[in-house]
Scaffold this motif. Sequence first.
Motif, PDB file in Angstrom:
ATOM      1  N   GLN A  15       0.837  -1.211   0.000  1.00  0.00           N
ATOM      2  CA  GLN A  15       0.000   0.000   0.000  1.00  0.00           C
ATOM      3  C   GLN A  15       0.864   1.249   0.000  1.00  0.00           C
ATOM      4  O   GLN A  15       0.604   2.194  -0.748  1.00  0.00           O
ATOM      5  CB  GLN A  15      -0.938  -0.012   1.209  1.00  0.00           C
ATOM      6  N   LEU A  16       1.906   1.267   0.837  1.00  0.00           N
ATOM      7  CA  LEU A  16       2.799   2.421   0.907  1.00  0.00           C
ATOM      8  C   LEU A  16       3.507   2.640  -0.430  1.00  0.00           C
ATOM      9  O   LEU A  16       3.544   3.765  -0.942  1.00  0.00           O
ATOM     10  CB  LEU A  16       3.830   2.231   2.019  1.00  0.00           C
ATOM     11  N   ALA A  17       4.059   1.591  -1.004  1.00  0.00           N
ATOM     12  CA  ALA A  17       4.771   1.712  -2.281  1.00  0.00           C
ATOM     13  C   ALA A  17       3.840   2.215  -3.382  1.00  0.00           C
ATOM     14  O   ALA A  17       4.222   3.083  -4.182  1.00  0.00           O
ATOM     15  CB  ALA A  17       5.384   0.370  -2.674  1.00  0.00           C
ATOM     16  N   THR A  18       2.620   1.695  -3.415  1.00  0.00           N
ATOM     17  CA  THR A  18       1.646   2.137  -4.412  1.00  0.00           C
ATOM     18  C   THR A  18       1.320   3.609  -4.223  1.00  0.00           C
ATOM     19  O   THR A  18       1.266   4.381  -5.195  1.00  0.00           O
ATOM     20  CB  THR A  18       0.369   1.280  -4.323  1.00  0.00           C
ATOM     21  N   TYR A  19       1.126   4.035  -2.975  1.00  0.00           N
ATOM     22  CA  TYR A  19       0.828   5.435  -2.692  1.00  0.00           C
ATOM     23  C   TYR A  19       1.981   6.329  -3.145  1.00  0.00           C
ATOM     24  O   TYR A  19       1.752   7.363  -3.790  1.00  0.00           O
ATOM     25  CB  TYR A  19       0.552   5.628  -1.198  1.00  0.00           C
ATOM     26  N   ILE A  20       3.193   5.941  -2.805  1.00  0.00           N
ATOM     27  CA  ILE A  20       4.363   6.748  -3.204  1.00  0.00           C
ATOM     28  C   ILE A  20       4.445   6.852  -4.720  1.00  0.00           C
ATOM     29  O   ILE A  20       4.633   7.937  -5.269  1.00  0.00           O
ATOM     30  CB  ILE A  20       5.661   6.165  -2.599  1.00  0.00           C
ATOM     31  N   MET A  21       4.294   5.731  -5.416  1.00  0.00           N
ATOM     32  CA  MET A  21       4.390   5.757  -6.879  1.00  0.00           C
ATOM     33  C   MET A  21       3.278   6.592  -7.503  1.00  0.00           C
ATOM     34  O   MET A  21       3.508   7.312  -8.469  1.00  0.00           O
ATOM     35  CB  MET A  21       4.394   4.336  -7.436  1.00  0.00           C
ATOM     36  N   ASN A  22       2.072   6.525  -6.939  1.00  0.00           N
ATOM     37  CA  ASN A  22       0.943   7.283  -7.481  1.00  0.00           C
ATOM     38  C   ASN A  22       1.009   8.769  -7.148  1.00  0.00           C
ATOM     39  O   ASN A  22       0.316   9.567  -7.775  1.00  0.00           O
ATOM     40  CB  ASN A  22      -0.382   6.710  -6.992  1.00  0.00           C
TER      41      ASN A  22
END
Length: 183
Positions: free
Chosen positions: A164-171
């Motif tokens: 979830q964190l990685a997806t948020y950062i990338m988005n």
Amino acid sequence: RSYTFNAAALNVDGLPEKIMGITINEGAPGAAGAMMLSSHIANSGWAFCGFSEDFNFHAELTAAPAGDYYNFGAHGGGVSGLSNSTDGLGFACSKFFTMEGGTRVAWGTHYGEINDGADGLISKGFRVYTVTLATGVAVDVYVLHMDASDGAEDIKARESQLTQLATYIMNNHNGRPVIVLGD
């Protein structure tokens, strides 16, 4: 041009010893522990600090001496019962810098309510701040608190939280460097 700075991730252990007459944090450092941490932070020279478990002793944590040297982000609130809307996350940056934000994102999954780390009693997740080090030089800082305990389901929950964190950062990536601090 290059810039050097340092950062720390600290667990405040800010739960009270008892909630509703039930011992939940036996031997907790309490207000005295938060004041000791405040003094330690003030003498550390850290550019910024991310906090987890910043609950019931926030006033002591942010008091002098740390309050003389740091700007603190908004406090999420204390704990008083078996269900709490606070995330226990906090952030401070040197008064030489400015900070914006504090966007709060709750984890989509966790394991354990009052057992296995009691992760369901707190609204754990992450917060995002932008720290400006100099004109035109900013970094995004993520402060987080992940699932506790070490069982298979806790590990699975942390894997989901990291995704979830990685997806948020990338988005939400905007070209600034990213720093992740957490427990």
